[in-house]
Design a protein around this motif. Structure first.
Motif, mmCIF file in Angstrom:
data_model
loop_
_atom_site.group_PDB
_atom_site.id
_atom_site.type_symbol
_atom_site.label_atom_id
_atom_site.label_comp_id
_atom_site.label_asym_id
_atom_site.label_seq_id
_atom_site.Cartn_x
_atom_site.Cartn_y
_atom_site.Cartn_z
ATOM 1 N N ARG A 7 32.588 25.560 39.195
ATOM 2 C CA ARG A 7 31.260 24.987 39.099
ATOM 3 C C ARG A 7 30.363 25.523 40.204
ATOM 4 O O ARG A 7 29.152 25.651 40.017
ATOM 5 N N GLY A 8 30.978 25.866 41.355
ATOM 6 C CA GLY A 8 30.166 26.381 42.450
ATOM 7 C C GLY A 8 29.855 27.854 42.325
ATOM 8 O O GLY A 8 29.067 28.403 43.073
ATOM 9 N N GLY A 9 30.502 28.518 41.339
ATOM 10 C CA GLY A 9 30.219 29.928 41.119
ATOM 11 C C GLY A 9 30.920 30.852 42.066
ATOM 12 O O GLY A 9 30.715 32.069 42.050
ATOM 13 N N GLY A 10 31.815 30.303 42.950
ATOM 14 C CA GLY A 10 32.509 31.144 43.903
ATOM 15 C C GLY A 10 33.753 31.745 43.311
ATOM 16 O O GLY A 10 34.189 31.406 42.224
ATOM 17 N N ARG A 11 34.352 32.689 44.017
ATOM 18 C CA ARG A 11 35.599 33.296 43.556
ATOM 19 C C ARG A 11 36.481 33.518 44.761
ATOM 20 O O ARG A 11 36.028 33.990 45.791
ATOM 21 N N ARG A 12 37.747 33.149 44.590
ATOM 22 C CA ARG A 12 38.703 33.295 45.708
ATOM 23 C C ARG A 12 39.536 34.535 45.529
ATOM 24 O O ARG A 12 39.821 34.946 44.414
ATOM 25 N N SER A 33 44.700 30.239 37.244
ATOM 26 C CA SER A 33 43.595 30.636 38.116
ATOM 27 C C SER A 33 43.363 32.135 38.054
ATOM 28 O O SER A 33 42.225 32.608 38.109
ATOM 29 N N THR A 34 44.436 32.895 37.944
ATOM 30 C CA THR A 34 44.320 34.348 37.838
ATOM 31 C C THR A 34 43.694 34.745 36.506
ATOM 32 O O THR A 34 42.814 35.609 36.454
ATOM 33 N N LEU A 35 44.130 34.099 35.425
ATOM 34 C CA LEU A 35 43.556 34.396 34.110
ATOM 35 C C LEU A 35 42.068 34.098 34.068
ATOM 36 O O LEU A 35 41.300 34.782 33.384
ATOM 37 N N LEU A 87 41.511 33.654 41.088
ATOM 38 C CA LEU A 87 42.405 34.262 42.067
ATOM 39 C C LEU A 87 42.658 35.709 41.673
ATOM 40 O O LEU A 87 42.700 36.033 40.477
ATOM 41 N N LYS A 88 42.834 36.563 42.656
ATOM 42 C CA LYS A 88 43.195 37.953 42.399
ATOM 43 C C LYS A 88 44.712 38.107 42.497
ATOM 44 O O LYS A 88 45.330 37.598 43.432
ATOM 45 N N PRO A 89 45.314 38.816 41.554
ATOM 46 C CA PRO A 89 46.761 39.011 41.621
ATOM 47 C C PRO A 89 47.155 39.908 42.786
ATOM 48 O O PRO A 89 46.383 40.793 43.189
#
Length: 325
Positions: free
Chosen positions: A320-325, A45-47, A51-53
Motif C-alpha cells: 500500500r505504501g508503494g515501497g519495495r524491499r 513476497s518474491t512472486l 522481495l528480491k530472490p
C-alpha cells in the motif's frame, strides 16, 4: 502464468527458501500451504515483487520479477487478510481511486467500476460508505478492487478468514465466477482445509522446500487407509502402549493422538477392547487435507500459522505504501 526455478532466498546465514521449483498454469486455482517459518510468505513476497530472490528465476505473467517489477505489479492483484479499504469513502470512490492509481482512463474506470460491482453483487451499494458494510461485503469489495485493472494473476491471503460459513461459500461463488468471466489465475493461501478442496492443485511447503504438490485427491491418496484420533488424559502413556501392543506409530496433534490404519472397521474394536489406558474418545475419519498436512509436516496448519499473520501485515503495508524491499 507463474514459473519458479531454483528459487533461493537467504537472510544472512538463514536460508528461508531452498531452491524450490513451481509452475502455475493460466486460469488455475492454486493453493499454497505451509506452517509458520516454512518459507511460504517469503515465496509469495518474491512472486509479488516485494522481495528480491537471492538466486533462481521467477516469472509472473511471462515477466521476470527482478528485471520488470513494475510491469509485474500491473499484471497482478492482491487481496490481503487485513482490511485495506478506506472506510470513509464509498464503494465507488474506493474503486475509482484504485483505477486512477493503475492509470485506467476515466471512461474505462467508469465502465469497469460498474462491471466489478455487478460481479460481486454490490451495484446497489455503490454510493454507500464502506464503514456501513458487513465483513463479507467488504471482502467482496476488496475482490472487486483487486481485479479492477484486469490482472492476470490474483493473490489472495486467507480470503474468507473470520467470515461465517454461509458468507464463505458466497465468496467462493464469486471467485469461481470471477475465474470464468475474467480467465484469471488465482493463487491463494488458506487455513480452512475444506476451502483447499476448491483448488485445482495444492503445493505444501515445509522448511523452505516443496514437500508435496498435486490435486486434492492425489495428496489425500498419500495417507494410507483410515485416520483414527484418540483423546486421553495421558496421551504419552497411551502412545507408548499402542506402539508396544499394536506396532502402530502415532502422532501428537493438538493434544490428541492420530494414527493411520488400513481398515478401521476391524482395528477400532480391537483397539477399544485391548487398551488398558483410559480413553476419553475414539473417532475414525477418511483422509482429509488436514491429515495430509499433518503427515508431511508433523503439525496442524491452524496451530502453526498464527505467527505468519504479522508477516502478511507487513507485506500489505509495503504494497500500500508503494515501497519495495
Amino acid at each position: 502464468m507463474i514459473k519458479v526455478r531454483g528459487l533461493v532466498k537467504k537472510y544472512g546465514d538463514l536460508e528461508a527458501v531452498k531452491g524450490i521449483d513451481l509452475d502455475v498454469t493460466a486460469g488455475e486455482v492454486f493453493g499454497f500451504l505451509g506452517p509458520n517459518g516454512a518459507g511460504k510468505s517469503t515465496t509469495i513476497s518474491t512472486l509479488c515483487t516485494l522481495l528480491k530472490p537471492t538466486s533462481g528465476e521467477v516469472e509472473v505473467a511471462g515477466l521476470d520479477v527482478v528485471r520488470h517489477p513494475d510491469a509485474v505489479r500491473h499484471r497482478i492483484g492482491l487481496i490481503f487478510q487485513d482490511p485495506s479499504l478506506d472506510d470513509q469513502l464509498t464503494a465507488r470512490e474506493n474503486l475509482e481511486f484504485h483505477g486512477f492509481i493503475y492509470g485506467l482512463p476515466a471512461r474505462v474506470r467508469k465502465e469497469r467500476i460498474s462491471e466489478v460491482l455487478e460481479m460481486v453483487g454490490l451495484e446497489d451499494r455503490a454510493e454507500s460508505q464502506v464503514r456501513t458494510f458487513s465483513g463479507g461485503m467488504k471482502r467482496r469489495l476488496e475482490i472487486a478492487r483487486g481485479v479492477m485493472h484486469h490482472p492476470q494473476v490474483l493473490f489472495l491471503d486467507e480470503p474468507t478468514l473470520g467470515l461465517d460459513p454461509q458468507t464463505r461459500n458466497h465468496i467462493w461463488d464469486y471467485l469461481h465466477d470471477l475465474r470464468k468471466r475474467e480467465g484469471i489465475t488465482l493463487f491463494m493461501t488458506t487455513h480452512y482445509m475444506d476451502e483447499a478442496e476448491f483448488c485445482d492443485r495444492i503445493a505444501i511447503i515445509d522448511q523452505g522446500k516443496i514437500v508435496a504438490l498435486g490435486t486434492p485427491d492425489e495428496l489425500k491418496a498419500r495417507v494410507g487407509g483410515d485416520v483414527i484420533t484418540i483423546s486421553a488424559d495421558d496421551p504419552e502413556a497411551l502412545a507408548a502402549e499402542i506402539d508396544r501392543a499394536f506396532g502402530v506409530a502415532t502422532t501428537m496433534v493438538s493434544g490428541n493422538l492420530r494414527m493411520e490404519v488400513d481398515d478401521s472397521s476391524t482395528f477400532m474394536p480391537r483397539l477399544a477392547r485391548e487398551l488398558s489406558a483410559p480413553v476419553k474418545s475414539l473417532t475414525m475419519s477418511r483422509p482429509s487435507l488436514d491429515d495430509v498436512f499433518i503427515k508431511l509436516t508433523g503439525h496442524a496448519i491452524r496451530d502453526e500459522n498464527a505467527g505468519e499473520l504479522d508477516q502478511f501485515r507487513n507485506m500489505a503495508k509495503i504494497w500500500r505504501g508503494g515501497g519495495r524491499r
